[in-house]
Design a protein around this motif. Structure first.
Motif, PDB file in Angstrom:
ATOM      1  N   ASP A 134      35.065  18.323 -41.533  1.00 52.30           N
ATOM      2  CA  ASP A 134      34.374  19.599 -41.322  1.00 52.30           C
ATOM      3  C   ASP A 134      33.127  19.481 -40.460  1.00 52.30           C
ATOM      4  OD1 ASP A 134      32.584  18.309 -42.966  1.00 52.30           O
ATOM      5  OD2 ASP A 134      32.796  19.672 -44.658  1.00 52.30           O
ATOM      6  N   VAL A 135      33.005  18.410 -39.670  1.00 59.47           N
ATOM      7  CA  VAL A 135      31.759  18.201 -38.936  1.00 59.47           C
ATOM      8  C   VAL A 135      31.462  19.357 -37.980  1.00 59.47           C
ATOM      9  CG1 VAL A 135      32.913  16.799 -37.154  1.00 59.47           C
ATOM     10  CG2 VAL A 135      30.436  16.607 -37.496  1.00 59.47           C
ATOM     11  N   LEU A 136      32.469  19.897 -37.291  1.00 56.62           N
ATOM     12  CA  LEU A 136      32.222  21.009 -36.372  1.00 56.62           C
ATOM     13  C   LEU A 136      31.921  22.297 -37.135  1.00 56.62           C
ATOM     14  CD1 LEU A 136      34.869  20.126 -33.671  1.00 56.62           C
ATOM     15  CD2 LEU A 136      32.388  20.088 -33.398  1.00 56.62           C
ATOM     16  N   HIS A 137      32.494  22.449 -38.325  1.00 61.26           N
ATOM     17  CA  HIS A 137      32.126  23.588 -39.167  1.00 61.26           C
ATOM     18  C   HIS A 137      30.653  23.472 -39.578  1.00 61.26           C
ATOM     19  CE1 HIS A 137      36.075  25.586 -40.166  1.00 61.26           C
ATOM     20  NE2 HIS A 137      36.478  24.496 -39.532  1.00 61.26           N
ATOM     21  N   ARG A 138      30.216  22.249 -39.883  1.00 59.80           N
ATOM     22  CA  ARG A 138      28.812  22.067 -40.264  1.00 59.80           C
ATOM     23  C   ARG A 138      27.880  22.392 -39.096  1.00 59.80           C
ATOM     24  NH1 ARG A 138      28.205  16.690 -41.271  1.00 59.80           N
ATOM     25  NH2 ARG A 138      30.376  16.043 -41.440  1.00 59.80           N
ATOM     26  N   ILE A 139      28.250  21.963 -37.906  1.00 60.15           N
ATOM     27  CA  ILE A 139      27.447  22.290 -36.729  1.00 60.15           C
ATOM     28  C   ILE A 139      27.395  23.801 -36.532  1.00 60.15           C
ATOM     29  CG2 ILE A 139      27.373  22.129 -34.214  1.00 60.15           C
ATOM     30  CD1 ILE A 139      28.549  19.286 -34.515  1.00 60.15           C
ATOM     31  N   ALA A 140      28.550  24.462 -36.667  1.00 58.14           N
ATOM     32  CA  ALA A 140      28.606  25.918 -36.490  1.00 58.14           C
ATOM     33  C   ALA A 140      27.761  26.631 -37.547  1.00 58.14           C
ATOM     34  CB  ALA A 140      30.057  26.393 -36.564  1.00 58.14           C
ATOM     35  N   ALA A 141      27.860  26.193 -38.797  1.00 53.38           N
ATOM     36  CA  ALA A 141      27.092  26.834 -39.866  1.00 53.38           C
ATOM     37  C   ALA A 141      25.592  26.621 -39.679  1.00 53.38           C
ATOM     38  CB  ALA A 141      27.538  26.291 -41.223  1.00 53.38           C
TER      39      ALA A 141
END
Length: 279
Positions: free
Chosen positions: A32-39
């Motif tokens: 989920d690293v890109l989800h974390r960046i987006a959030a």
């Protein structure tokens, strides 16, 4: 992209395959690293707005992650018909799912309808040049080895086109911008495994339904290594992930309105002449 009324057009997304891929990624431990960046980026943007949002909603294919990041939000799936009530929310976030939508404008329209007057819509999804390195390598390799092509990487919208969707959806004060991320992988197969762990594998309806020969992947990996080495470690390959952020507001009479073309009282030329005179 298709809309629900485009019955004569083939579907872009195999929805059942997409849901299977997401479920498989969650069982294996969602990358989920890109989800974390987006959030993180969305939270930063919200912190810069002089307003408290008390009735948020999030539309996403990964509800557990986004519910943890926005615990006060109503979290719903990115189904074609969104489970949102008209006017019920002052903030709607469409999180990392719009790139798979058959009807992205329809998704935005539903989000707009779920907003109260002067409510905020924010979407983040893949777009721009995401995975363009892998797309080019796979296309060239498949053409060389088999003499044909099959869709392997989801088509990504350009930021200018995606920004235009906000206006079509009836959102005011539209803004589109992009956050580009570079990632390093051991090789193309390492990237493919990571995409599966993200739940972002090939779920296109027109994808090849039989196993791809090893020769295609071997040739694509060689092309990727030759044309896109990591700058810091040439033994690895680099690829791009572009996160496109779309922001708009539910119309309100209290919002600022852009001036009509030609309504300015003073021309730029006159202003420059005045400045030269004063200096």
């Amino acid at each position: 992209m298709n809309t629900p009324n485009d019955t004569d057009r083939p579907l872009m997304t195999d929805r059942a395959a997409l849901l299977r891929q997401r479920a498989r990624a969650l069982r294996a431990g969602h990358a989920d690293v890109l989800h974390r960046i987006a959030a993180d980026e969305i939270e930063d943007r919200l912190s810069e707005i002089n307003r408290s949002f008390t009735r948020p909603a999030v539309v996403t294919g990964f509800p557990d992650f986004w519910a943890a990041r926005f615990p006060q939000a109503r979290v719903v799936g990115d189904e074609p018909l969104l489970d949102l009530q008209p006017g019920a929310h002052d903030l709607v976030i469409h999180a990392m799912a719009l790139h798979w939508a058959e009807d992205p404008v329809g998704q935005m329209v539903q989000c707009r309808r779920a907003l109260s007057e002067d409510g905020l819509f924010i979407a983040v999804c893949f777009g721009g040049q995401t995975l363009h390195e892998a797309r080019a390598a796979l296309a060239e390799a498949e053409a060389e080895v088999t003499g044909g092509l099959s869709p392997r990487v989801l088509p990504m919208g350009e930021i200018r086109d995606m920004g235009g969707l906000l206006h079509r959806a009836g959102l005011a004060l539209p803004v589109a911008d992009l956050l580009s991320q570079r990632a390093s992988y051991r090789d193309l197969l390492h990237l493919a495994r990571d995409l599966r762990a993200m739940g972002e594998g090939n779920a296109m309806a027109a994808r090849l339904r039989r196993p791809t020969g090893r020769a295609v992947f071997a040739r694509a990996a060689a092309l990727m290594a030759r044309h896109h080495p990591d700058r810091d470690d040439p033994s690895r390959v680099a690829t791009s992930f572009d996160l496109v952020f779309l922001t708009g507001w539910a119309p309100s009479a209290t919002q600022q309105k852009p001036l009509r073309p030609g309504s300015a009282r003073h021309s730029l030329a006159n202003a420059l002449n005045d400045l030269r005179t004063k200096t």
